[in-house]
Design a protein around this motif. Structure first.
Motif, PDB file in Angstrom:
ATOM      1  N   SER A 151      16.882  10.484  -5.430  1.00  0.00           N
ATOM      2  CA  SER A 151      17.568  11.678  -5.914  1.00  0.00           C
ATOM      3  C   SER A 151      16.516  12.695  -6.322  1.00  0.00           C
ATOM      4  N   ALA A 152      16.755  13.962  -5.985  1.00  0.00           N
ATOM      5  CA  ALA A 152      15.853  15.032  -6.401  1.00  0.00           C
ATOM      6  C   ALA A 152      16.609  16.016  -7.282  1.00  0.00           C
ATOM      7  N   ASN A 153      16.138  16.194  -8.507  1.00  0.00           N
ATOM      8  CA  ASN A 153      16.665  17.227  -9.390  1.00  0.00           C
ATOM      9  C   ASN A 153      15.908  18.518  -9.107  1.00  0.00           C
ATOM     10  N   ILE A 154      16.629  19.589  -8.847  1.00  0.00           N
ATOM     11  CA  ILE A 154      16.010  20.860  -8.483  1.00  0.00           C
ATOM     12  C   ILE A 154      16.497  21.957  -9.405  1.00  0.00           C
ATOM     13  N   SER A 155      15.592  22.788  -9.900  1.00  0.00           N
ATOM     14  CA  SER A 155      15.978  23.979 -10.643  1.00  0.00           C
ATOM     15  C   SER A 155      15.098  25.140 -10.202  1.00  0.00           C
ATOM     16  N   THR A 156      15.703  26.310 -10.065  1.00  0.00           N
ATOM     17  CA  THR A 156      14.978  27.499  -9.623  1.00  0.00           C
ATOM     18  C   THR A 156      15.356  28.692 -10.483  1.00  0.00           C
ATOM     19  N   TYR A 157      14.441  29.640 -10.542  1.00  0.00           N
ATOM     20  CA  TYR A 157      14.726  30.906 -11.196  1.00  0.00           C
ATOM     21  C   TYR A 157      14.118  32.010 -10.347  1.00  0.00           C
ATOM     22  N   THR A 158      14.919  33.009  -9.998  1.00  0.00           N
ATOM     23  CA  THR A 158      14.443  34.104  -9.149  1.00  0.00           C
ATOM     24  C   THR A 158      14.744  35.455  -9.785  1.00  0.00           C
ATOM     25  N   GLY A 159      14.808  35.481 -11.127  1.00  0.00           N
ATOM     26  CA  GLY A 159      15.117  36.703 -11.836  1.00  0.00           C
ATOM     27  C   GLY A 159      16.584  36.741 -12.224  1.00  0.00           C
ATOM     28  N   GLY A 160      16.907  37.591 -13.173  1.00  0.00           N
ATOM     29  CA  GLY A 160      18.310  37.729 -13.575  1.00  0.00           C
ATOM     30  C   GLY A 160      18.637  36.961 -14.831  1.00  0.00           C
ATOM     31  N   ALA A 161      19.951  36.767 -15.051  1.00  0.00           N
ATOM     32  CA  ALA A 161      20.431  36.185 -16.307  1.00  0.00           C
ATOM     33  C   ALA A 161      20.148  34.695 -16.417  1.00  0.00           C
ATOM     34  N   HIS A 162      20.240  33.966 -15.323  1.00  0.00           N
ATOM     35  CA  HIS A 162      20.015  32.519 -15.392  1.00  0.00           C
ATOM     36  C   HIS A 162      19.524  32.000 -14.046  1.00  0.00           C
ATOM     37  N   GLY A 163      18.996  30.791 -14.083  1.00  0.00           N
ATOM     38  CA  GLY A 163      18.531  30.169 -12.859  1.00  0.00           C
ATOM     39  C   GLY A 163      19.645  29.390 -12.177  1.00  0.00           C
ATOM     40  N   MET A 164      19.244  28.578 -11.208  1.00  0.00           N
ATOM     41  CA  MET A 164      20.194  27.745 -10.482  1.00  0.00           C
ATOM     42  C   MET A 164      19.631  26.333 -10.428  1.00  0.00           C
ATOM     43  N   TYR A 165      20.519  25.359 -10.319  1.00  0.00           N
ATOM     44  CA  TYR A 165      20.068  23.975 -10.259  1.00  0.00           C
ATOM     45  C   TYR A 165      20.981  23.173  -9.353  1.00  0.00           C
ATOM     46  N   GLY A 166      20.527  21.994  -8.976  1.00  0.00           N
ATOM     47  CA  GLY A 166      21.324  21.121  -8.123  1.00  0.00           C
ATOM     48  C   GLY A 166      20.571  19.838  -7.846  1.00  0.00           C
ATOM     49  N   ARG A 167      21.096  19.057  -6.919  1.00  0.00           N
ATOM     50  CA  ARG A 167      20.460  17.787  -6.600  1.00  0.00           C
ATOM     51  C   ARG A 167      20.485  17.551  -5.095  1.00  0.00           C
ATOM     52  N   GLU A 168      19.479  16.838  -4.621  1.00  0.00           N
ATOM     53  CA  GLU A 168      19.401  16.425  -3.226  1.00  0.00           C
ATOM     54  C   GLU A 168      19.380  14.906  -3.154  1.00  0.00           C
ATOM     55  N   SER A 169      19.809  14.374  -2.027  1.00  0.00           N
ATOM     56  CA  SER A 169      19.795  12.929  -1.804  1.00  0.00           C
ATOM     57  C   SER A 169      19.049  12.620  -0.523  1.00  0.00           C
ATOM     58  N   SER A 170      18.186  11.628  -0.572  1.00  0.00           N
ATOM     59  CA  SER A 170      17.501  11.144   0.621  1.00  0.00           C
ATOM     60  C   SER A 170      17.380   9.625   0.536  1.00  0.00           C
TER      61      SER A 170
END
Length: 289
Positions: A151-170
């Motif tokens: 499982s991969a926990n992912i979080s990103t921020y590209t400006g603005g009010a808040h970032g984004m997050y999610g998960r990947e499976s391999s």
């Protein structure tokens, strides 16, 4: 900081620039169909910058340490962070580690270029426009003979009010030395969805009711409808380390509910109907409950 901290890296870093230090990393995924890992003990992590990645990876391979690549920078009012890590169970599989190393290199190059572009082209009075971050943390969901579910926990921020997050499976297939998505172990997302129904919708509605209180399933509103496997991340887990007998269905933000409601993760057993949707070449790794 614009985004959540990477949960399992305990290294203390300089405010700007890159540094090399020692930390700890846990091989066990904190979320997913289960918490069964290749090892229950935490392993140490080598934190490296771009210049020393190769040497650190070589050291990690010989001692089964986890690897964490971390970089930070501040410039012209903007702030940039990059973090990418994988556990010792991956390092112990050199072919798998090489795949993730290649991915991390590509991500680092892309994220650094995006940050440089933001610094050069953002309006002078928009500080958040010049900040960027990317964090990806691989953890073990389950290990069964011949397979390693990740499982991969992912979080990103590209400006603005808040970032984004999610998960990947391999899933690492030892026999074929290949990395495949969790859903690719099945004949199709549609077939798996059909096999999981109606339990999937029922489990999702139970979770929605816990968060919303007054909840009416299947109302004329997108976040009240049942969601489907095609829009989810699929994990495979094990309760006994012998075979995959659990399926995790993950819906990220905005899929099953509004951003403020968060993500949803559901755990369902591998039934005979689910087992029937597993591709023939992977069937030996599964067992119905």
């Amino acid at each position: 900081m614009p985004v959540r901290s990477l949960l399992s890296i305990a290294a203390v870093l300089a405010v700007a620039g890159c540094s090399v230090s020692e930390g700890t990393a846990d091989d066990t995924a904190s979320a997913g169909p289960d918490n069964v890992a290749a090892s229950s003990a935490a392993s140490s992590a080598t934190v490296v910058d771009g210049a020393s990645t190769a040497a650190a990876s070589a050291t990690a391979t010989s001692s089964a340490k986890g690897v964490a690549i971390v970089q930070k920078e501040k410039k012209d009012g903007g702030e940039w962070e990059f973090a990418y890590s994988w556990p010792g169970a991956v390092v112990a599989r050199p072919e798998l580690a090489a795949i993730l190393k290649k991915e991390s290199d590509a991500a680092l190059k892309s994220e650094r270029a995006e940050y440089a572009d933001a610094i050069a082209n953002s309006p002078p009075d928009c500080t958040s426009c010049r900040s960027r971050s990317y964090e990806k943390e691989w953890k073990v969901v389950a290990s069964v003979p011949g397979y390693l579910s990740l499982s991969a926990n992912i979080s990103t921020y590209t400006g603005g009010a808040h970032g984004m997050y999610g998960r990947e499976s391999s899933v690492w297939v030892e026999g074929g030395k290949k990395l495949v998505k969790g859903v690719d172990l099945f004949t199709s997302a549609a077939a798996l969805d059909k096999a999981l129904q109606p339990a999937l919708c029922k489990a999702l509605d139970v979770e929605r009711a816990k968060r919303r209180g007054d909840f009416k399933p299947n109302a004329d509103y997108g976040f009240d409808d049942c969601q489907h496997v095609k829009d989810a991340t699929v994990f495979v887990g094990s309760s006994n380390g012998k075979a995959f007998d659990r399926v995790g269905i993950y819906f990220g933000p905005y899929v099953a509910g509004p951003y403020a409601e968060g993500d949803y993760e559901l755990t369902l057993p591998v039934t005979k109907a689910v087992l029937a949707t597993v591709k023939p070449e992977y069937k030996a790794a599964f067992a119905a409950k």
